[in-house]
Enzyme design. Structure first.
Site, PDB file in Angstrom:
ATOM      1  N   PHE A  88     -27.951  34.372  -1.616  1.00  0.00           N
ATOM      2  CA  PHE A  88     -29.203  34.615  -1.981  1.00  0.00           C
ATOM      3  C   PHE A  88     -30.410  33.847  -1.136  1.00  0.00           C
ATOM      4  O   PHE A  88     -31.395  34.491  -0.501  1.00  0.00           O
ATOM      5  CB  PHE A  88     -29.610  34.155  -3.505  1.00  0.00           C
ATOM      6  CG  PHE A  88     -30.506  34.919  -4.291  1.00  0.00           C
ATOM      7  CD1 PHE A  88     -31.895  35.260  -3.749  1.00  0.00           C
ATOM      8  CD2 PHE A  88     -30.096  35.710  -5.286  1.00  0.00           C
ATOM      9  CE1 PHE A  88     -32.742  35.775  -4.284  1.00  0.00           C
ATOM     10  CE2 PHE A  88     -31.324  36.451  -6.125  1.00  0.00           C
ATOM     11  CZ  PHE A  88     -32.420  36.281  -5.706  1.00  0.00           C
ATOM     12  N   GLU A  99     -32.482  24.196 -10.208  1.00  0.00           N
ATOM     13  CA  GLU A  99     -32.192  23.099 -11.037  1.00  0.00           C
ATOM     14  C   GLU A  99     -31.406  21.890  -9.919  1.00  0.00           C
ATOM     15  O   GLU A  99     -31.059  22.239  -9.052  1.00  0.00           O
ATOM     16  CB  GLU A  99     -31.309  23.294 -12.008  1.00  0.00           C
ATOM     17  CG  GLU A  99     -29.906  23.586 -11.620  1.00  0.00           C
ATOM     18  CD  GLU A  99     -28.934  23.853 -12.982  1.00  0.00           C
ATOM     19  OE1 GLU A  99     -28.752  24.979 -13.312  1.00  0.00           O
ATOM     20  OE2 GLU A  99     -28.258  22.884 -13.195  1.00  0.00           O
ATOM     21  N   ARG A 102     -29.627  16.025  -8.598  1.00  0.00           N
ATOM     22  CA  ARG A 102     -29.861  14.638  -8.970  1.00  0.00           C
ATOM     23  C   ARG A 102     -30.490  14.119  -9.998  1.00  0.00           C
ATOM     24  O   ARG A 102     -30.432  13.004 -10.335  1.00  0.00           O
ATOM     25  CB  ARG A 102     -30.603  14.476  -7.441  1.00  0.00           C
ATOM     26  CG  ARG A 102     -30.198  14.821  -6.184  1.00  0.00           C
ATOM     27  CD  ARG A 102     -31.221  14.347  -5.132  1.00  0.00           C
ATOM     28  NE  ARG A 102     -31.341  13.195  -5.062  1.00  0.00           N
ATOM     29  CZ  ARG A 102     -32.454  12.566  -4.426  1.00  0.00           C
ATOM     30  NH1 ARG A 102     -33.554  13.248  -3.888  1.00  0.00           N
ATOM     31  NH2 ARG A 102     -32.620  11.342  -4.189  1.00  0.00           N
ATOM     32  N   ARG A 197     -28.084  43.905  -0.226  1.00  0.00           N
ATOM     33  CA  ARG A 197     -27.194  43.383  -1.474  1.00  0.00           C
ATOM     34  C   ARG A 197     -26.822  44.467  -2.562  1.00  0.00           C
ATOM     35  O   ARG A 197     -26.090  43.902  -3.310  1.00  0.00           O
ATOM     36  CB  ARG A 197     -28.007  42.206  -2.099  1.00  0.00           C
ATOM     37  CG  ARG A 197     -28.512  41.144  -1.094  1.00  0.00           C
ATOM     38  CD  ARG A 197     -27.467  40.596  -0.236  1.00  0.00           C
ATOM     39  NE  ARG A 197     -27.787  39.215   0.480  1.00  0.00           N
ATOM     40  CZ  ARG A 197     -26.829  38.375   1.347  1.00  0.00           C
ATOM     41  NH1 ARG A 197     -25.567  38.752   1.506  1.00  0.00           N
ATOM     42  NH2 ARG A 197     -27.201  37.618   2.086  1.00  0.00           N
TER      43      ARG A 197
HETATM   44  C1  LIG Z   1     -23.322  41.918   4.236  1.00  0.00           C
HETATM   45  C2  LIG Z   1     -23.868  40.562   4.560  1.00  0.00           C
HETATM   46  C3  LIG Z   1     -22.893  39.841   5.351  1.00  0.00           C
HETATM   47  C4  LIG Z   1     -23.346  38.591   5.995  1.00  0.00           C
HETATM   48  N1  LIG Z   1     -22.866  37.656   6.636  1.00  0.00           N
HETATM   49  C5  LIG Z   1     -23.288  36.566   7.318  1.00  0.00           C
HETATM   50  C6  LIG Z   1     -22.689  35.715   7.797  1.00  0.00           C
HETATM   51  O1  LIG Z   1     -21.414  35.702   7.977  1.00  0.00           O
HETATM   52  N2  LIG Z   1     -23.087  34.459   8.213  1.00  0.00           N
HETATM   53  C7  LIG Z   1     -24.416  34.272   8.134  1.00  0.00           C
HETATM   54  O2  LIG Z   1     -25.108  33.117   8.839  1.00  0.00           O
HETATM   55  N3  LIG Z   1     -25.413  35.058   7.497  1.00  0.00           N
HETATM   56  C8  LIG Z   1     -24.913  36.357   6.984  1.00  0.00           C
HETATM   57  N4  LIG Z   1     -25.481  37.095   6.114  1.00  0.00           N
HETATM   58  C9  LIG Z   1     -26.870  36.927   5.824  1.00  0.00           C
HETATM   59  C10 LIG Z   1     -28.102  37.683   6.963  1.00  0.00           C
HETATM   60  O3  LIG Z   1     -27.666  37.248   8.210  1.00  0.00           O
HETATM   61  C11 LIG Z   1     -29.374  37.428   6.372  1.00  0.00           C
HETATM   62  O4  LIG Z   1     -29.771  35.903   6.729  1.00  0.00           O
HETATM   63  C12 LIG Z   1     -29.762  37.668   5.204  1.00  0.00           C
HETATM   64  O5  LIG Z   1     -29.167  38.998   4.740  1.00  0.00           O
HETATM   65  C13 LIG Z   1     -31.116  37.826   4.802  1.00  0.00           C
HETATM   66  O6  LIG Z   1     -31.770  38.989   5.531  1.00  0.00           O
HETATM   67  P1  LIG Z   1     -33.174  38.991   6.075  1.00  0.00           P
HETATM   68  O7  LIG Z   1     -33.255  37.984   7.335  1.00  0.00           O
HETATM   69  O8  LIG Z   1     -33.401  40.514   6.593  1.00  0.00           O
HETATM   70  O9  LIG Z   1     -33.951  38.395   4.948  1.00  0.00           O
HETATM   71  P2  LIG Z   1     -35.662  37.519   4.725  1.00  0.00           P
HETATM   72  O10 LIG Z   1     -35.362  36.368   5.231  1.00  0.00           O
HETATM   73  O11 LIG Z   1     -36.079  37.916   3.380  1.00  0.00           O
HETATM   74  O12 LIG Z   1     -36.538  38.215   5.822  1.00  0.00           O
HETATM   75  C14 LIG Z   1     -37.062  39.831   5.632  1.00  0.00           C
HETATM   76  C15 LIG Z   1     -37.557  40.253   6.814  1.00  0.00           C
HETATM   77  O13 LIG Z   1     -38.560  39.445   7.342  1.00  0.00           O
HETATM   78  C16 LIG Z   1     -38.399  39.362   9.015  1.00  0.00           C
HETATM   79  N5  LIG Z   1     -38.316  37.789   9.198  1.00  0.00           N
HETATM   80  C17 LIG Z   1     -37.884  36.656   8.410  1.00  0.00           C
HETATM   81  N6  LIG Z   1     -37.835  35.671   9.033  1.00  0.00           N
HETATM   82  C18 LIG Z   1     -37.974  35.829  10.435  1.00  0.00           C
HETATM   83  C19 LIG Z   1     -37.809  35.415  11.707  1.00  0.00           C
HETATM   84  N7  LIG Z   1     -37.672  33.865  11.518  1.00  0.00           N
HETATM   85  N8  LIG Z   1     -38.239  35.938  12.705  1.00  0.00           N
HETATM   86  C20 LIG Z   1     -38.365  37.280  12.840  1.00  0.00           C
HETATM   87  N9  LIG Z   1     -38.313  38.105  11.681  1.00  0.00           N
HETATM   88  C21 LIG Z   1     -38.300  37.420  10.541  1.00  0.00           C
HETATM   89  C22 LIG Z   1     -37.098  40.276   9.247  1.00  0.00           C
HETATM   90  O14 LIG Z   1     -37.863  41.489   9.428  1.00  0.00           O
HETATM   91  C23 LIG Z   1     -36.343  40.147   7.957  1.00  0.00           C
HETATM   92  O15 LIG Z   1     -35.496  41.259   7.869  1.00  0.00           O
HETATM   93  C24 LIG Z   1     -25.095  38.336   5.700  1.00  0.00           C
HETATM   94  C25 LIG Z   1     -25.644  39.207   4.853  1.00  0.00           C
HETATM   95  C26 LIG Z   1     -25.223  40.408   4.418  1.00  0.00           C
HETATM   96  C27 LIG Z   1     -25.973  41.391   3.588  1.00  0.00           C
END
Ligand SMILES: Cc1cc2nc3c(=O)[nH]c(=O)nc-3n(C[C@H](O)[C@H](O)[C@H](O)COP(=O)(O)OP(=O)(O)OC[C@H]3O[C@@H](n4cnc5c(N)ncnc54)[C@H](O)[C@@H]3O)c2cc1C
Length: 243
Positions: A88, A99, A102, A197
């Protein structure tokens, strides 16, 4: 469900998701969008023409004009296993408070999969399917998980009773331990979360989340849909793509 066999330990197979605070409505989206063309306009004007409002929200969603969906706020209280929180909290557009292990003694509440939880993974990465386990596999998962959690919690309390700090003693606790947090987001951040998700074959970009975070996401989606029905309908109609 409470486990009567071992002192105070509780095993659960569900999650808690409560919308505890919100300022989120379809009118917030319309109000933000119309400032582009009309300047400041009242909410009463927006509600006067529902068909036009529905059309505008659909247009914003379809053409991925995302910023009007950011003028909202929802705070959810979530109880789920720590391994769900790890996934998440990758969603950086949410704000979190969890929560502390520590400052307080952690409650002995642990996750054990329900009989409906599919146990066996088949296929290759990106093409996994999950199928039911055999009764023997389910029995093994249940018994091994419970025994392991009991042993871990026993070690935790032994260390606390011996005067060891909570932050050190928690080292032995597993990721199936329940934690609790407040997670606050706007509707755009929530749509990104839901697109990743919740597994929906009819999504424009189907995702394959772990079932336990999907249980949380499904509950969040129900509560959000009640607050913003036009936005939710447009999200569905446009392939569940985050605008
Ligand atoms: C099915 C599944 C499998 C996964 N497996 C893995 C795994 O094996 N290992 C792993 O490490 N993670 C894994 N993840 C996590 C995934 O890589 C993302 O970290 C997670 O889904 C959050 O997505 P997000 O970055 O779009 O969300 P948020 O962090 O909420 O970001 C939302 C949007 O904001 C923008 N954004 C946010 N931060 C930045 C930034 N720094 N630069 C540019 N744009 C940005 C992007 O458009 C992004 O889509 C998995 C996720 C899923 C759903």
């Amino acid at each position: 469900m409470a486990d009567g066999n071992v002192n105070e330990i509780e095993f659960r197979d569900d999650v808690t998701v409560e919308l505890i605070k919100s300022a989120a409505s379809d009118a917030d989206v319309l109000w933000a969008a119309r400032v582009s063309t009309k300047g400041e306009s009242s909410l009463a004007e927006i509600e006067a023409d529902p068909e036009r409002s529905k059309g505008l929200i659909n247009f914003l969603m379809r053409d991925r004009h995302g910023t009007p969906f950011e003028h909202s706020s929802m705070t959810f209280y979530v109880q789920a296993p720590i391994f769900v929180f790890r996934e998440f909290m990758r969603h950086r557009t949410f704000s979190y408070n969890e929560e502390s292990g520590r400052y307080r003694r952690l409650e002995p509440v642990f996750y054990v999969p329900s009989p409906e939880r599919k146990l066996v993974q088949e296929g290759r990465p990106g093409k996994y399917v999950f199928v039911d386990g055999t009764p023997e596999q389910y029995k093994l998962v249940t018994e091994a998980t419970k025994e392991s959690c009991r042993q871990a919690y026993r070690a935790y309390t032994e260390m606390l009773d011996a005067g060891v700090a909570r932050e050190v003693a928690r080292t032995v606790l597993p990721v199936g331990l329940y934690s609790s947090m407040y997670a606050t987001c706007n509707a755009r951040a929530l749509m990104n979360f839901l697109s990743l998700r919740v597994k929906r074959e009819d999504s424009a970009f189907p995702s394959f989340p772990q079932r336990e975070i999907e249980m949380v996401a499904e509950r969040m989606e129900e509560q959000w849909a009640a607050l913003m029905p036009l936005t939710h309908a447009a999200f569905e109609a446009n392939g569940r793509v985050c605008p």
